[in-house]
Scaffold this active site. Structure first.
Site, mmCIF file in Angstrom:
data_model
loop_
_atom_site.group_PDB
_atom_site.id
_atom_site.type_symbol
_atom_site.label_atom_id
_atom_site.label_comp_id
_atom_site.label_asym_id
_atom_site.label_seq_id
_atom_site.Cartn_x
_atom_site.Cartn_y
_atom_site.Cartn_z
ATOM 1 N N LYS A 102 29.769 38.672 47.495
ATOM 2 C CA LYS A 102 30.472 39.797 46.874
ATOM 3 C C LYS A 102 31.592 39.254 46.001
ATOM 4 C CE LYS A 102 33.716 43.470 47.610
ATOM 5 N NZ LYS A 102 34.783 43.946 48.513
ATOM 6 N N GLY A 163 42.690 49.698 50.109
ATOM 7 C CA GLY A 163 43.592 49.965 51.223
ATOM 8 C C GLY A 163 44.362 51.265 51.136
ATOM 9 N N ALA A 189 36.155 50.305 48.606
ATOM 10 C CA ALA A 189 37.609 50.479 48.518
ATOM 11 C C ALA A 189 37.987 51.958 48.421
ATOM 12 C CB ALA A 189 38.208 49.720 47.336
ATOM 13 N N GLY A 190 38.983 52.310 49.215
ATOM 14 C CA GLY A 190 39.572 53.645 49.157
ATOM 15 C C GLY A 190 39.136 54.602 50.236
ATOM 16 N N ASN A 211 36.608 48.784 55.341
ATOM 17 C CA ASN A 211 37.343 47.814 56.139
ATOM 18 C C ASN A 211 38.630 48.428 56.689
ATOM 19 O OD1 ASN A 211 38.451 44.335 55.642
ATOM 20 N ND2 ASN A 211 38.487 45.613 57.430
#
Length: 260
Positions: A102, A163, A189-190, A211
């Site tokens: 990635k 994040g 993300a987000g 994550n």
């Protein structure tokens, strides 16, 4: 009746779970392992610059999250130039033999928004070097298509800043990316909660990467289960086909045969 979800594929690898999870930000490695187990994920992302993969004198991720059970996806988190990203993934391939990777090249804080010029440069070098590149990118349909045409095996637009937990902020652009893509599209993300994961899947994404939302939850294991359920529900809703939106009410029962 539609058949059960047969999963998705990237670079010749087949996955049933449409939830990809990260391995960073957890309080400890046992919690990391427990949350990943609860998520049902088959692929995990690994920040090569931040996770111990090679020093047996310190706790190693592999001891808790087995590379024999999960597909490791080395990523370039923390890389702010194309050179840093390319060097990081070449070192990862030497250390673990990983070819599916990635790529992310970030702009400066506070946005940490994808640096697309750096991303293009790094993608070109990695593809020429034989890597299968899943690429983190801006929610820009033109840039996403260019990355696909360059040879990237999956496109991973951000839903919101890394994040932030804000969810998908630009669904129109995400849908455009999906509709024009011939490779898998993953929101990356987000995502903040299961609702965000479900919404991303309802847009037609092939998978969702999460994550921080799991690792930073009060109960990461429970949130991992919630994310798995959200992804599954969103995929079912996408396949079912939602009802049309209307500007006025529509009776939910027939208007004929009324008792008078």
């Amino acid at each position: 009746m539609k058949q059960a979800d047969e999963g998705w594929s990237v670079a010749g690898r087949k996955f049933i779970s449409r939830l990809v999870v990260g391995t960073g930000k957890y309080k400890d490695l046992p919690t990391t392992a427990a949350a990943i187990e609860a998520s049902g994920a088959e692929m995990v992302t690994v920040a090569v610059r931040r996770v111990n993969l090679s020093d047996p004198a310190a706790p190693m991720l592999q001891d808790y999250v087995s590379p024999g059970r999960y597909t490791y996806l080395p990523n370039t988190a923390g890389c702010f130039t194309a050179d840093q990203a390319v060097r990081t993934l070449r070192l990862a391939r030497e250390a673990g033999g990983w070819n599916l990777v990635k790529l992310e090249v970030l702009g400066p804080a506070p946005t940490l928004y994808p640096d697309m010029q750096g991303t293009f440069e790094a993608a070109a070098a990695l593809i020429a070097d034989g890597f299968d590149v899943m690429v983190y990118c801006a929610d820009d349909p033109i840039a996403a298509k260019r990355l696909e045409e360059m040879g990237c095996v999956a496109i991973m637009p951000l839903g919101a800043p890394i994040g932030s937990g804000l969810g998908v902020q630009n669904p129109l652009m995400i849908k455009m990316i999906i509709e024009n893509a011939r490779v898998p599209v993953l929101i990356d993300a987000g995502v903040g909660t299961a609702h965000d994961a479900a919404f991303a899947m309802e847009l037609g994404c092939d998978a969702v990467l999460v994550n921080s939302a799991i690792a930073m939850a009060d109960d990461p294991v429970l949130m991992a289960r919630a994310m798995a359920a959200g992804v599954a529900a969103g995929r079912l809703a996408y396949r079912a086909g939602r009802m049309p939106r209307r500007d006025a009410a529509s009776a939910s029962s027939p208007m004929t045969g009324l008792i008078r």
